[in-house]
Design a protein around this motif. Structure first.
Motif, mmCIF file in Angstrom:
data_model
loop_
_atom_site.group_PDB
_atom_site.id
_atom_site.type_symbol
_atom_site.label_atom_id
_atom_site.label_comp_id
_atom_site.label_asym_id
_atom_site.label_seq_id
_atom_site.Cartn_x
_atom_site.Cartn_y
_atom_site.Cartn_z
ATOM 1 N N SER A 66 10.807 51.402 -15.261
ATOM 2 C CA SER A 66 9.385 51.282 -15.550
ATOM 3 C C SER A 66 8.596 50.806 -14.336
ATOM 4 O O SER A 66 7.505 51.301 -14.048
ATOM 5 N N ARG A 67 9.156 49.852 -13.598
ATOM 6 C CA ARG A 67 8.428 49.235 -12.488
ATOM 7 C C ARG A 67 8.435 50.077 -11.223
ATOM 8 O O ARG A 67 7.422 50.209 -10.535
ATOM 9 N N TYR A 68 9.598 50.655 -10.891
ATOM 10 C CA TYR A 68 9.761 51.355 -9.617
ATOM 11 C C TYR A 68 9.898 52.870 -9.750
ATOM 12 O O TYR A 68 9.780 53.585 -8.758
ATOM 13 N N GLY A 69 10.233 53.331 -10.929
ATOM 14 C CA GLY A 69 10.501 54.760 -11.089
ATOM 15 C C GLY A 69 11.901 55.160 -10.683
ATOM 16 O O GLY A 69 12.261 56.338 -10.740
ATOM 17 N N ILE A 70 12.730 54.197 -10.248
ATOM 18 C CA ILE A 70 14.101 54.491 -9.860
ATOM 19 C C ILE A 70 14.972 54.592 -11.107
ATOM 20 O O ILE A 70 14.781 53.854 -12.070
ATOM 21 N N ARG A 71 15.926 55.500 -11.079
ATOM 22 C CA ARG A 71 16.878 55.635 -12.183
ATOM 23 C C ARG A 71 18.250 55.152 -11.734
ATOM 24 O O ARG A 71 18.727 55.547 -10.674
ATOM 25 N N LEU A 72 18.863 54.306 -12.556
ATOM 26 C CA LEU A 72 20.196 53.783 -12.284
ATOM 27 C C LEU A 72 21.153 54.241 -13.371
ATOM 28 O O LEU A 72 20.794 54.260 -14.553
ATOM 29 N N ARG A 73 22.369 54.599 -12.950
ATOM 30 C CA ARG A 73 23.421 54.960 -13.892
ATOM 31 C C ARG A 73 24.683 54.208 -13.501
ATOM 32 O O ARG A 73 24.831 53.758 -12.369
ATOM 33 N N TRP A 74 25.633 54.078 -14.428
ATOM 34 C CA TRP A 74 26.769 53.187 -14.249
ATOM 35 C C TRP A 74 28.104 53.917 -14.231
ATOM 36 O O TRP A 74 28.302 54.884 -14.981
ATOM 37 N N ILE A 75 29.010 53.406 -13.396
ATOM 38 C CA ILE A 75 30.385 53.898 -13.325
ATOM 39 C C ILE A 75 31.312 52.690 -13.476
ATOM 40 O O ILE A 75 31.685 52.060 -12.475
#
Length: 357
Positions: free
Chosen positions: A144-153
């Motif tokens: 929401s704040r940065y527009g970055i998407r994080l995914r997990w491994i």
């Protein structure tokens, strides 16, 4: 007093460096091989260690820097597993993830797939749901704040054996959110064949196979990851260059290799940056992505890795190619890949036009 005339060669070199810095800054980036816990900043580590009274962690920034002078890869693993003891509760994991997301976004990273050392927490009695609750809270905030998407491994250390692998997968299948995209194995490199059954179950559950291999264990570890774990990307994989048949296979199959040059120097996998095989890997036609692995532990970040790649002789176009490779090798939706690749191409074209003037 006679003024020293400017050195035209030095001025041209400084201009070229400045131009490359602009390109590195402006390129949209993806990072695919970075450890969440290995991204814990020293200041945060000290604070958490003091709050939780973790005795084995140094107590000053200077001592932390000395602690991060790794003698070899096993020493690095020892330090890594000690440092994660500072992470205890949901807020710790949220705080770590917020910081990581902000630092990545500041480098124009749009998407990242982060390894989570889940077993390192399970073995200390920290439940998986605590880990996932914290990182998910911060992931949503960051998007929401940065527009970055994080995914997990989520991953486990291979040298802890099959039981560790099974416990990690069970925790992921029970508590893992939809943002988990893959399953991995790291730690000290051991034969990957014993983990075939665990990875088969992970893949059946829809998780991508993303093991470390060929960081310092030789090309056979990469073959084992491909043959036994059906690896879809290879973490590190620099030892692949010691086996021409393996290089040919990776080129033909277009299986990506996630490379982290500074990490390899700091852990002794290569002697110096000049010895790193990144240029040879690209010349051979491998699909290579550029990554940090454990950035503060190695004194780097993704911007620093692009600078390192440039010092190895890669051109601006080569750096843009690495950025494209990251997008291609990611698990972003196809439409998002096309849009991000087009943006990389526009940035390179504008930079090339400016530097040609």
């Amino acid at each position: 007093m006679t003024e020293t005339p400017p050195n035209p060669a030095a001025t041209a070199e400084e201009t070229a460096v400045s131009a490359v810095e602009t390109l590195i800054r402006d390129l949209p980036k993806v990072e695919l091989h970075v450890h969440l816990e290995g991204s814990l900043q020293p200041e945060t580590l000290l604070d958490l260690a003091a709050r939780h009274r973790v005795a084995d962690i140094p107590r000053t920034l200077g001592e932390i820097r000395d602690w991060y002078a790794f003698r070899d890869f096993p020493h690095f693993i020892d330090v890594y597993l000690t440092s994660v003891q500072a992470l205890r509760d949901e807020e710790d994991f949220a705080r770590l993830t917020r910081d990581v997301a902000g630092r990545l976004a500041a480098q124009n990273v749009r998407y990242a797939e982060l390894h989570v050392s889940l077993y390192a927490h399970l073995m200390r009695g920290v439940p998986a749901h605590v880990v996932f609750a914290g990182i998910e809270e911060a992931r949503r905030e960051a998007e929401s704040r940065y527009g970055i998407r994080l995914r997990w491994i989520p991953d486990f250390p291979g040298d802890y054996g099959v039981e560790a692998a099974e416990q990690t997968l069970e925790a992921v299948l029970r508590d893992g959110p939809d943002s988990v995209v893959g399953f991995g194995v790291g730690g000290i490199e051991v034969d990957r064949a014993p983990f075939a059954g665990v990875f088969e179950r992970a893949r059946a559950a829809g998780l991508h196979s993303l093991p470390h291999a060929g960081e310092n264990g030789g090309p056979e570890r990469v073959w084992s990851a491909l043959r036994d774990l059906h690896a879809e990307r290879i973490g590190h994989g620099i030892d692949s260059m010691r086996d021409p048949r393996l290089v040919e296979h990776l080129v033909e199959t277009r299986i990506p290799v996630d490379v982290s040059p500074t990490s390899n120097v700091c852990t002794g996998a290569v002697a110096t940056l000049a010895d790193h095989p990144l240029p040879a890997m690209l010349d051979a036609g491998l699909l290579v992505t550029l990554n940090t692995d454990d950035p503060p532990m190695f004194g780097t970040d993704l911007t620093g890795e692009y600078r390192a790649a440039h010092r190895l002789g890669l051109s601006g176009a080569d750096l843009a190619g690495l950025a494209r490779n990251g997008v291609s090798a990611s698990f972003l939706p196809a439409a998002d890949k096309r849009a991000l690749t087009a943006e990389i191409d526009r940035v390179l074209a504008a930079w090339s036009a400016d530097t040609a003037d």
